[in-house]
Design a protein around this motif. Structure first.
Motif, PDB file in Angstrom:
ATOM      1  N   THR A 146      13.374 -57.810 -60.588  1.00  0.00           N
ATOM      2  CA  THR A 146      13.441 -56.905 -59.961  1.00  0.00           C
ATOM      3  C   THR A 146      14.099 -55.846 -59.437  1.00  0.00           C
ATOM      4  N   GLY A 147      15.334 -56.397 -58.820  1.00  0.00           N
ATOM      5  CA  GLY A 147      16.051 -56.105 -58.015  1.00  0.00           C
ATOM      6  C   GLY A 147      17.358 -55.516 -58.500  1.00  0.00           C
ATOM      7  N   LEU A 148      17.554 -56.320 -59.919  1.00  0.00           N
ATOM      8  CA  LEU A 148      18.450 -55.347 -60.690  1.00  0.00           C
ATOM      9  C   LEU A 148      18.192 -54.760 -62.540  1.00  0.00           C
ATOM     10  N   ILE A 149      17.465 -56.128 -62.521  1.00  0.00           N
ATOM     11  CA  ILE A 149      17.400 -55.821 -63.977  1.00  0.00           C
ATOM     12  C   ILE A 149      16.428 -54.561 -64.486  1.00  0.00           C
ATOM     13  N   ASP A 150      16.058 -54.563 -63.791  1.00  0.00           N
ATOM     14  CA  ASP A 150      15.145 -53.474 -63.520  1.00  0.00           C
ATOM     15  C   ASP A 150      15.051 -52.035 -63.895  1.00  0.00           C
ATOM     16  N   ARG A 151      16.130 -51.993 -62.404  1.00  0.00           N
ATOM     17  CA  ARG A 151      16.953 -50.686 -61.769  1.00  0.00           C
ATOM     18  C   ARG A 151      17.697 -50.578 -63.107  1.00  0.00           C
ATOM     19  N   LEU A 152      18.172 -51.304 -63.548  1.00  0.00           N
ATOM     20  CA  LEU A 152      19.332 -50.861 -64.728  1.00  0.00           C
ATOM     21  C   LEU A 152      18.795 -50.669 -65.599  1.00  0.00           C
ATOM     22  N   LEU A 153      17.568 -50.923 -65.966  1.00  0.00           N
ATOM     23  CA  LEU A 153      16.609 -50.533 -66.922  1.00  0.00           C
ATOM     24  C   LEU A 153      15.998 -49.117 -66.789  1.00  0.00           C
ATOM     25  N   GLY A 154      15.645 -48.919 -65.827  1.00  0.00           N
ATOM     26  CA  GLY A 154      15.042 -47.805 -64.604  1.00  0.00           C
ATOM     27  C   GLY A 154      14.101 -47.412 -64.738  1.00  0.00           C
ATOM     28  N   GLU A 155      12.680 -46.625 -64.178  1.00  0.00           N
ATOM     29  CA  GLU A 155      12.104 -46.382 -64.213  1.00  0.00           C
ATOM     30  C   GLU A 155      12.605 -45.331 -62.641  1.00  0.00           C
ATOM     31  N   ARG A 156      13.780 -43.967 -62.376  1.00  0.00           N
ATOM     32  CA  ARG A 156      14.225 -43.963 -61.577  1.00  0.00           C
ATOM     33  C   ARG A 156      14.784 -42.274 -61.154  1.00  0.00           C
ATOM     34  N   MET A 157      13.860 -41.583 -61.900  1.00  0.00           N
ATOM     35  CA  MET A 157      14.574 -40.301 -61.995  1.00  0.00           C
ATOM     36  C   MET A 157      13.568 -39.980 -60.691  1.00  0.00           C
ATOM     37  N   GLY A 158      14.389 -39.174 -59.459  1.00  0.00           N
ATOM     38  CA  GLY A 158      13.747 -39.102 -58.154  1.00  0.00           C
ATOM     39  C   GLY A 158      13.312 -40.172 -57.282  1.00  0.00           C
ATOM     40  N   LYS A 159      14.104 -41.771 -57.700  1.00  0.00           N
ATOM     41  CA  LYS A 159      14.340 -42.166 -56.716  1.00  0.00           C
ATOM     42  C   LYS A 159      15.339 -43.015 -56.676  1.00  0.00           C
ATOM     43  N   PRO A 160      15.868 -42.164 -55.672  1.00  0.00           N
ATOM     44  CA  PRO A 160      17.214 -41.923 -55.247  1.00  0.00           C
ATOM     45  C   PRO A 160      17.208 -43.913 -54.893  1.00  0.00           C
ATOM     46  N   ASP A 161      16.097 -44.715 -54.579  1.00  0.00           N
ATOM     47  CA  ASP A 161      16.605 -45.713 -53.590  1.00  0.00           C
ATOM     48  C   ASP A 161      16.726 -46.722 -55.072  1.00  0.00           C
ATOM     49  N   GLN A 162      16.209 -46.642 -56.033  1.00  0.00           N
ATOM     50  CA  GLN A 162      16.018 -46.850 -57.435  1.00  0.00           C
ATOM     51  C   GLN A 162      17.356 -47.038 -57.667  1.00  0.00           C
ATOM     52  N   VAL A 163      18.655 -46.510 -57.605  1.00  0.00           N
ATOM     53  CA  VAL A 163      19.445 -45.585 -58.703  1.00  0.00           C
ATOM     54  C   VAL A 163      20.609 -47.380 -57.999  1.00  0.00           C
ATOM     55  N   LEU A 164      20.645 -47.443 -59.449  1.00  0.00           N
ATOM     56  CA  LEU A 164      21.874 -49.273 -59.543  1.00  0.00           C
ATOM     57  C   LEU A 164      22.936 -48.884 -60.240  1.00  0.00           C
ATOM     58  N   ASN A 165      24.200 -48.024 -59.750  1.00  0.00           N
ATOM     59  CA  ASN A 165      25.647 -47.568 -60.810  1.00  0.00           C
ATOM     60  C   ASN A 165      25.997 -48.752 -61.349  1.00  0.00           C
ATOM     61  N   ASN A 254       6.704 -53.464 -67.903  1.00  0.00           N
ATOM     62  CA  ASN A 254       6.045 -52.917 -66.683  1.00  0.00           C
ATOM     63  C   ASN A 254       7.212 -51.009 -66.126  1.00  0.00           C
ATOM     64  N   LEU A 255       7.729 -51.610 -67.637  1.00  0.00           N
ATOM     65  CA  LEU A 255       8.533 -49.924 -66.771  1.00  0.00           C
ATOM     66  C   LEU A 255       7.945 -49.391 -68.461  1.00  0.00           C
ATOM     67  N   PRO A 256       7.629 -48.098 -68.441  1.00  0.00           N
ATOM     68  CA  PRO A 256       6.824 -47.611 -69.569  1.00  0.00           C
ATOM     69  C   PRO A 256       7.161 -46.510 -69.924  1.00  0.00           C
ATOM     70  N   LEU A 257       7.989 -45.989 -69.178  1.00  0.00           N
ATOM     71  CA  LEU A 257       8.965 -44.946 -69.370  1.00  0.00           C
ATOM     72  C   LEU A 257      10.328 -44.333 -69.038  1.00  0.00           C
ATOM     73  N   TRP A 258      10.643 -45.816 -69.043  1.00  0.00           N
ATOM     74  CA  TRP A 258      12.139 -46.336 -68.793  1.00  0.00           C
ATOM     75  C   TRP A 258      13.334 -45.496 -69.787  1.00  0.00           C
ATOM     76  N   ARG A 259      12.848 -45.483 -71.667  1.00  0.00           N
ATOM     77  CA  ARG A 259      13.371 -44.228 -72.033  1.00  0.00           C
ATOM     78  C   ARG A 259      13.521 -43.843 -71.731  1.00  0.00           C
ATOM     79  N   GLU A 260      12.504 -42.538 -71.157  1.00  0.00           N
ATOM     80  CA  GLU A 260      12.672 -41.259 -71.148  1.00  0.00           C
ATOM     81  C   GLU A 260      13.099 -40.877 -69.361  1.00  0.00           C
ATOM     82  N   ASN A 261      13.254 -41.955 -68.232  1.00  0.00           N
ATOM     83  CA  ASN A 261      14.129 -41.845 -67.474  1.00  0.00           C
ATOM     84  C   ASN A 261      15.639 -41.791 -67.792  1.00  0.00           C
ATOM     85  N   SER A 262      16.063 -42.423 -68.552  1.00  0.00           N
ATOM     86  CA  SER A 262      17.210 -42.978 -68.719  1.00  0.00           C
ATOM     87  C   SER A 262      17.665 -42.047 -69.652  1.00  0.00           C
TER      88      SER A 262
END
Length: 341
Positions: A146-165, A254-262
């Protein structure tokens, strides 16, 4: 055998390589080897690598034809002898206790991987501390997921705290995990993110510390700041590899929009790339190129599915203009921005 192998790809690094290597060879943790991989550099970097190796027996040098940073790191991985692997870029450097802090965290916790914070250094020398990928602590597989893999996969648009470089240099890795699972680098861009995504699918225990373990120079000549004529092809290859990893490891349930976010993240980079100063196209051509990129099926789906909110000021303006189809205003925005640089 050394405890830690530090891998440094070298290309056009003659003016700053000394600072990098001296910071590694003067670490308070000295049980290490330094692998310098000369990636067919056309300047004097290769000769400098050889000179550094003559001064310290812990240094090994490998010369190869130019093949990009991924091939250089892969050669380093093949040749590494250490129990743990660290990476550094030739224009960056380490604090004296960087490796000692990471290694101590591993030994104390029994983890297979350790990570820390880093210093972000501007070209004028000013620096500030950037936090690590996760807060200080020891984490198991579910927390890594949850802390790394899901964030790298990533639903992160508009969620700056979820962005993982995808900063690979702020971790100390288990060589056995890399070797046993045949983890390598691929591509010339975003290769770090894919490496981290795959590696952490196998990591069982991660020790995070709060101290900075790396100095990351904001180099204006970096590949991430140059115009890339083949960016969309590179990004498409990246998404194919990311999708394959997700399917292989059962990620994204648990991240159905990860492709769209990516794809949105890639789209924002693609737009900035098209309007980069190094692009020889006219402003009208750049505008048409951006419209064509937005019309690609995967990008169109992302634009339809997500309207980004909470981005930084400039990115938010770009995203809003894209969502409204205001490409003429978008091109004017970049024209004005580039004019005032």
């Amino acid at each position: 055998m050394p405890e830690i192998s530090v891998i440094v790809p070298v290309y056009r690094a003659e003016s700053f390589l000394r600072k990098c290597t001296e910071s590694i060879l003067s670490q308070t943790f000295s049980d290490l080897e330094l692998l310098l991989v000369d990636d067919g550099s056309p300047d004097g970097s290769g000769a400098l690598c050889d000179a550094i190796a003559r001064e310290d027996s812990r240094v090994r040098v490998f010369h190869k034809e130019n093949g990009g940073v991924s091939s250089a790191r892969n050669l380093g991985l093949e040749e590494a002898r250490g129990r743990y692997i660290a990476f550094a870029d030739a224009d960056d450097w380490l604090p004296p206790d960087g490796l000692a802090l990471l290694h101590a965290a591993l030994e104390k916790s029994g983890a297979d991987t350790a990570g820390g914070a880093h210093f972000r250094v501007e070209p004028d020398g000013k620096s500030e501390t950037e936090p690590g990928a996760m807060p200080a602590g020891v984490y198991g597989p579910e927390e890594i997921r949850t802390g790394l893999i899901d964030r790298l996969l990533g639903e992160r648009m508009g969620k700056p705290d979820q962005v993982l470089n995808g900063f690979i240099w702020r971790f100390l890795y288990s060589r056995s995990i890399i070797r046993d699972n045949h983890i390598t680098f691929a591509g010339a861009y975003l290769e770090d993110e894919l490496f981290l995504l795959e590696y952490f699918c196998y990591s069982e225990k991660l020790a995070m510390i709060g101290q900075p373990v790396y100095y990351y120079l904001q180099n204006p000549a970096s590949v991430t700041r140059r115009y890339l004529a083949d960016y969309m092809q590179t990004f498409e290859t990246f998404m194919q590899a990311k999708t394959a990893l997700a399917e292989k490891h059962g990620l994204g349930e648990n991240l159905p929009l990860w492709r769209e976010n990516s794809n949105w993240s890639g789209l924002l980079i693609a737009i900035g790339n098209e309007f980069a100063g190094g692009n020889p196209a006219t402003l009208a051509q750049k505008r048409q190129n951006v419209k064509a990129i937005c019309a690609r099926p995967e990008m169109a789906r992302a634009i339809q599915a997500i309207q980004p909110q909470g981005l930084g000021r400039n990115k938010q303006m770009v995203a809003d203009l894209v969502c409204r189809g205001h490409f003429f205003l978008l091109s004017l925005l970049y024209w004005y921005k580039n004019r005032n640089k």
